[in-house]
Design a protein around this motif. Sequence first.
Motif, mmCIF file in Angstrom:
data_model
loop_
_atom_site.group_PDB
_atom_site.id
_atom_site.type_symbol
_atom_site.label_atom_id
_atom_site.label_comp_id
_atom_site.label_asym_id
_atom_site.label_seq_id
_atom_site.Cartn_x
_atom_site.Cartn_y
_atom_site.Cartn_z
ATOM 1 N N ASP A 107 0.828 -1.213 0.000
ATOM 2 C CA ASP A 107 0.000 0.000 0.000
ATOM 3 C C ASP A 107 0.865 1.267 0.000
ATOM 4 O O ASP A 107 0.544 2.247 -0.677
ATOM 5 C CB ASP A 107 -0.916 0.017 1.224
ATOM 6 C CG ASP A 107 -2.031 -1.017 1.136
ATOM 7 O OD1 ASP A 107 -2.239 -1.567 0.041
ATOM 8 O OD2 ASP A 107 -2.666 -1.285 2.173
ATOM 9 N N VAL A 110 2.216 1.773 -3.485
ATOM 10 C CA VAL A 110 1.174 2.278 -4.379
ATOM 11 C C VAL A 110 0.982 3.782 -4.170
ATOM 12 O O VAL A 110 0.824 4.545 -5.130
ATOM 13 C CB VAL A 110 -0.157 1.526 -4.152
ATOM 14 C CG1 VAL A 110 -1.302 2.217 -4.903
ATOM 15 C CG2 VAL A 110 -0.036 0.081 -4.619
ATOM 16 N N LYS A 114 1.282 6.658 -7.105
ATOM 17 C CA LYS A 114 0.214 7.630 -7.367
ATOM 18 C C LYS A 114 0.731 9.060 -7.266
ATOM 19 O O LYS A 114 0.363 9.929 -8.067
ATOM 20 C CB LYS A 114 -0.926 7.435 -6.366
ATOM 21 C CG LYS A 114 -1.878 6.307 -6.656
ATOM 22 C CD LYS A 114 -3.019 6.305 -5.643
ATOM 23 C CE LYS A 114 -3.827 7.576 -5.722
ATOM 24 N NZ LYS A 114 -4.912 7.612 -4.710
ATOM 25 N N GLU A 123 -7.070 9.559 -13.467
ATOM 26 C CA GLU A 123 -8.515 9.424 -13.637
ATOM 27 C C GLU A 123 -8.917 9.558 -15.099
ATOM 28 O O GLU A 123 -9.750 8.794 -15.614
ATOM 29 C CB GLU A 123 -9.241 10.477 -12.791
ATOM 30 C CG GLU A 123 -9.177 10.245 -11.297
ATOM 31 C CD GLU A 123 -7.921 10.846 -10.662
ATOM 32 O OE1 GLU A 123 -6.994 11.223 -11.426
ATOM 33 O OE2 GLU A 123 -7.871 10.926 -9.431
ATOM 34 N N LYS A 126 -7.828 6.419 -17.128
ATOM 35 C CA LYS A 126 -8.709 5.278 -16.868
ATOM 36 C C LYS A 126 -10.082 5.472 -17.511
ATOM 37 O O LYS A 126 -10.681 4.528 -18.032
ATOM 38 C CB LYS A 126 -8.856 5.076 -15.356
ATOM 39 C CG LYS A 126 -9.630 3.825 -14.966
ATOM 40 C CD LYS A 126 -9.620 3.628 -13.457
ATOM 41 C CE LYS A 126 -10.365 2.353 -13.079
ATOM 42 N NZ LYS A 126 -10.334 2.114 -11.607
ATOM 43 N N GLN A 200 1.437 -3.899 -10.110
ATOM 44 C CA GLN A 200 0.252 -4.545 -10.683
ATOM 45 C C GLN A 200 -1.030 -3.881 -10.179
ATOM 46 O O GLN A 200 -1.955 -3.613 -10.952
ATOM 47 C CB GLN A 200 0.248 -6.035 -10.323
ATOM 48 C CG GLN A 200 1.343 -6.831 -11.018
ATOM 49 C CD GLN A 200 1.392 -8.288 -10.591
ATOM 50 O OE1 GLN A 200 2.120 -9.088 -11.178
ATOM 51 N NE2 GLN A 200 0.647 -8.676 -9.573
ATOM 52 N N THR A 201 -1.085 -3.612 -8.882
ATOM 53 C CA THR A 201 -2.260 -2.962 -8.293
ATOM 54 C C THR A 201 -2.454 -1.562 -8.851
ATOM 55 O O THR A 201 -3.571 -1.160 -9.196
ATOM 56 C CB THR A 201 -2.122 -2.898 -6.763
ATOM 57 O OG1 THR A 201 -2.058 -4.222 -6.239
ATOM 58 C CG2 THR A 201 -3.285 -2.160 -6.129
ATOM 59 N N LYS A 204 -3.785 -1.548 -12.537
ATOM 60 C CA LYS A 204 -5.165 -2.042 -12.641
ATOM 61 C C LYS A 204 -6.150 -1.077 -11.989
ATOM 62 O O LYS A 204 -7.180 -0.715 -12.577
ATOM 63 C CB LYS A 204 -5.266 -3.415 -11.963
ATOM 64 C CG LYS A 204 -6.685 -3.997 -11.976
ATOM 65 C CD LYS A 204 -7.170 -4.245 -13.398
ATOM 66 C CE LYS A 204 -8.504 -4.979 -13.435
ATOM 67 N NZ LYS A 204 -9.604 -4.157 -12.914
ATOM 68 N N ASP A 205 -5.859 -0.639 -10.772
ATOM 69 C CA ASP A 205 -6.828 0.159 -10.009
ATOM 70 C C ASP A 205 -6.865 1.623 -10.420
ATOM 71 O O ASP A 205 -7.927 2.256 -10.353
ATOM 72 C CB ASP A 205 -6.525 0.068 -8.513
ATOM 73 C CG ASP A 205 -6.802 -1.316 -7.950
ATOM 74 O OD1 ASP A 205 -7.336 -2.166 -8.688
ATOM 75 O OD2 ASP A 205 -6.465 -1.567 -6.777
ATOM 76 N N TYR A 206 -5.736 2.184 -10.831
ATOM 77 C CA TYR A 206 -5.681 3.624 -11.070
ATOM 78 C C TYR A 206 -5.512 4.022 -12.538
ATOM 79 O O TYR A 206 -5.672 5.194 -12.873
ATOM 80 C CB TYR A 206 -4.562 4.242 -10.231
ATOM 81 C CG TYR A 206 -4.820 4.092 -8.757
ATOM 82 C CD1 TYR A 206 -5.740 4.915 -8.103
ATOM 83 C CD2 TYR A 206 -4.201 3.092 -8.015
ATOM 84 C CE1 TYR A 206 -6.009 4.758 -6.751
ATOM 85 C CE2 TYR A 206 -4.466 2.926 -6.658
ATOM 86 C CZ TYR A 206 -5.376 3.760 -6.042
ATOM 87 O OH TYR A 206 -5.655 3.596 -4.708
ATOM 88 N N GLY A 208 -6.595 1.459 -15.049
ATOM 89 C CA GLY A 208 -7.512 0.588 -15.764
ATOM 90 C C GLY A 208 -6.841 -0.396 -16.693
ATOM 91 O O GLY A 208 -7.471 -0.923 -17.619
#
Length: 261
Positions: A107, A110, A114, A123, A126, A200-201, A204-206, A208
């Motif tokens: 975390d 990540v 970011k 944003e 994605k 990887q996180t 995928k999460d931020y 897409g």
Amino acid sequence: MAIFLLPPPTRTIVFSNSSSTQLIIRSPNFTRRVRCRISDSSEVKSDEGASKLEYKPGPLDDFFMQSFRNKLVQEVGSDSEEPGYVGLIELVKLLFLKGRTRSETSDAAVRILKSLFPPLILELYKLLIAPIAQGKLAALMVARVTVLTCQWLMGPSKVNIIDLPNGESWDSGVFVEKCQYLEESKCVGVCINTCKLPTQTFFKDYMGVPLVMEPNFKDYSCQFKFGVAPPEDDGNVNEPCFETCSIARRRKLKSRECPMA
């Protein structure tokens, strides 16, 4: 990370796989060519005749390294006395040691990733880019930007073709011949928990974009597969650490008992 705002109506998008990445956008009354000079990673022949990637540092490498280092310092709360890449790896190890669990370390990494991007960029990417062509455009773009901006961190790398689970083949892979992040840290736990899992996180999460990273702990190479989701049972995550693991020695453990490796 650049966002290209594409013109409406019919358009064709073409990528070039040279040391200069080319994005060509065509519509009936519009043609635009964007060329980005990549920090060169060209293939040369070794003394044994094998093909080997050679990396030529780019003018922005120092900026990228210092930006990443500054974010690490903010997260860890202190700086290393060592300059350059050696000091950077010391900070990464501190980040790893600071986390009480695997998820806590991931975390934190990540958050660092970011923080390297301007507000709204992630944003918008994605929302606007990731859905195009079932995610293919976004995967191709991030593969090229990874080679463009991250060779100072990973070492020589190149875009390559990967196979998707549905049988398609995309040139959205990035092959790192010998990852200097892993080589310098000498720790499987640092690789998995501060690089592979959080990266990887993050994508995928931020952004897409599904991503699976496949580090090879024998030859230190790594294969990025943008557009491919990680398997549920990822064997890399439970690899034992190296005999030379400095984290295990610091905690007075047996060399292959690195915490969270």
